[in-house]
Design a protein around this motif. Structure first.
Motif, PDB file in Angstrom:
ATOM      1  N   UNK A   1       0.729  -2.760  -6.424  1.00  0.00           N
ATOM      2  CA  UNK A   1       2.221  -2.094  -6.876  1.00  0.00           C
ATOM      3  C   UNK A   1       2.018  -1.756  -8.538  1.00  0.00           C
ATOM      4  N   UNK A   2       1.427  -2.697  -9.217  1.00  0.00           N
ATOM      5  CA  UNK A   2       1.035  -2.580 -10.656  1.00  0.00           C
ATOM      6  C   UNK A   2       0.236  -1.405 -10.909  1.00  0.00           C
ATOM      7  N   UNK A   3      -0.915  -1.409 -10.085  1.00  0.00           N
ATOM      8  CA  UNK A   3      -1.791  -0.086 -10.135  1.00  0.00           C
ATOM      9  C   UNK A   3      -1.091   0.932  -9.788  1.00  0.00           C
ATOM     10  N   UNK A   4      -0.096   1.236  -8.853  1.00  0.00           N
ATOM     11  CA  UNK A   4       0.662   2.197  -8.886  1.00  0.00           C
ATOM     12  C   UNK A   4       1.323   2.937  -9.732  1.00  0.00           C
TER      13      UNK A   4
ATOM     14  N   UNK B   1       0.888  -1.062  -0.094  1.00  0.00           N
ATOM     15  CA  UNK B   1       0.101  -0.163   0.139  1.00  0.00           C
ATOM     16  C   UNK B   1       0.603   1.320   0.025  1.00  0.00           C
ATOM     17  N   UNK B   2       2.071   1.310   0.564  1.00  0.00           N
ATOM     18  CA  UNK B   2       2.849   2.362   0.741  1.00  0.00           C
ATOM     19  C   UNK B   2       3.700   2.625  -0.703  1.00  0.00           C
ATOM     20  N   UNK B   3       3.974   1.476  -1.269  1.00  0.00           N
ATOM     21  CA  UNK B   3       4.402   1.387  -2.809  1.00  0.00           C
ATOM     22  C   UNK B   3       3.453   2.234  -3.668  1.00  0.00           C
TER      23      UNK B   3
ATOM     24  N   UNK C   1      10.580   7.283  -3.064  1.00  0.00           N
ATOM     25  CA  UNK C   1      11.322   6.722  -2.153  1.00  0.00           C
ATOM     26  C   UNK C   1      10.329   6.037  -1.051  1.00  0.00           C
ATOM     27  N   UNK C   2       9.121   6.469  -0.848  1.00  0.00           N
ATOM     28  CA  UNK C   2       7.995   5.845  -0.041  1.00  0.00           C
ATOM     29  C   UNK C   2       7.751   4.412  -0.405  1.00  0.00           C
ATOM     30  N   UNK C   3       8.029   4.353  -1.628  1.00  0.00           N
ATOM     31  CA  UNK C   3       8.056   2.814  -2.288  1.00  0.00           C
ATOM     32  C   UNK C   3       9.100   2.191  -1.894  1.00  0.00           C
ATOM     33  N   UNK C   4      10.236   2.408  -1.706  1.00  0.00           N
ATOM     34  CA  UNK C   4      11.271   1.757  -1.234  1.00  0.00           C
ATOM     35  C   UNK C   4      11.206   1.397   0.065  1.00  0.00           C
TER      36      UNK C   4
ATOM     37  N   UNK D   1       3.692   6.183  -5.488  1.00  0.00           N
ATOM     38  CA  UNK D   1       3.362   6.538  -6.813  1.00  0.00           C
ATOM     39  C   UNK D   1       2.258   7.393  -6.965  1.00  0.00           C
ATOM     40  N   UNK D   2       1.369   7.442  -6.088  1.00  0.00           N
ATOM     41  CA  UNK D   2       0.089   8.051  -6.278  1.00  0.00           C
ATOM     42  C   UNK D   2       0.752   9.856  -5.935  1.00  0.00           C
TER      43      UNK D   2
END
Length: 242
Positions: free
Chosen positions: A131-134, A66-68, A85-88, A72-73
């Motif tokens: 992740x794909x949606x992001x 969800x963070x990833x 970097x939130x995704x990392x 992206x959003x």
């Protein structure tokens, strides 16, 4: 009947093994980071507080995805790539939860093999879709299609692992030297490079999809050969029993 007996014998045998050896007894790993990863997990399972359950770790892993998605959003709508970097961080949390949920149950000698297996697969798929949606939100124009292709190819890889388990009774989540951990690290590096340089993620994402496609083709051929071998063995067993 024989399959149930084999599973019962496996569980009975594992109950008498050393705690840390029991942590990994239900699966076969071949990924390049296997040794370092197992040492890290062995260290962590002894330090996870008792009130934290396997289910809590599973949903912690999903929260990482969800963070990833959130990274992206935020990067897209606030026009600031640094949010990637939130995704990392999300990928690190995803690894933590996903890697320790089943391992902690085996360490505590309270595994719920089929319940845990089912929940883990479902939540892994949810994480992949998130992740794909992001990426689909972040991608520009026609590059949105890459997100769809990635989800399809990763789903294909998951299906292969489940069918291989059904045929061989050996559960492996890796494709040769590459497993989910390596993929997380690659994606994390891509996110960092995107923050630093910008507009590179599309090319990297395309490269990942091409690589996944080639790996899936190879693994599918291997899977079909394994299925053919098992069919032959079962036919011989029936013939001998007749």
């Amino acid at each position: 009947m024989e399959e149930n007996k084999l599973r019962e014998e496996t569980l009975t045998t594992s109950a008498g093994t050393d705690d840390l050896k029991r942590v990994f007894q239900d699966r076969k790993r071949t990924n390049i980071l296997n040794t370092a990863e197992q040492k890290t997990i062995s260290y962590l399972v002894t330090r996870v507080p008792g009130f934290i359950s396997s289910n809590m770790l599973t949903f912690t892993g999903t929260f990482g995805s969800v963070l990833v998605l959130a990274g992206f959003i935020l990067a897209t709508y606030l026009l600031d790539r640094n949010y990637l970097l939130l995704g990392v961080l999300g990928l690190a949390i995803n690894w933590f939860g996903d890697s320790l949920d089943g391992r902690i149950a085996y360490y505590r000698n309270i595994p719920r093999k089929w319940y845990g297996f089912s929940l883990d697969i479902i939540m892994d798929w949810v994480s992949t879709v998130l992740i794909g949606l992001g990426y689909m939100v972040y991608a520009r124009g026609k590059y949105e299609l890459i997100a769809f292709v990635f989800v399809v190819l990763y789903g294909w890889a998951m299906i292969i692992s489940q069918l291989r388990y059904k045929i061989t009774d050996i559960y492996s989540i890796d494709s040769g030297v590459v497993g989910p951990t390596e993929i997380r690290i690659i994606v994390a590096i891509i996110l960092v490079l995107e923050v630093v340089f910008g507009h590179l993620i599309e090319y990297f994402a395309g490269g990942i999809c091409i690589t996944l496609f080639m790996i899936n083709i190879i693994d599918t051929r291997k899977l079909l050969k394994l299925g053919d071998i098992r069919d032959s063995l079962e036919r011989k067993a029936k013939k001998n029993a007749a």
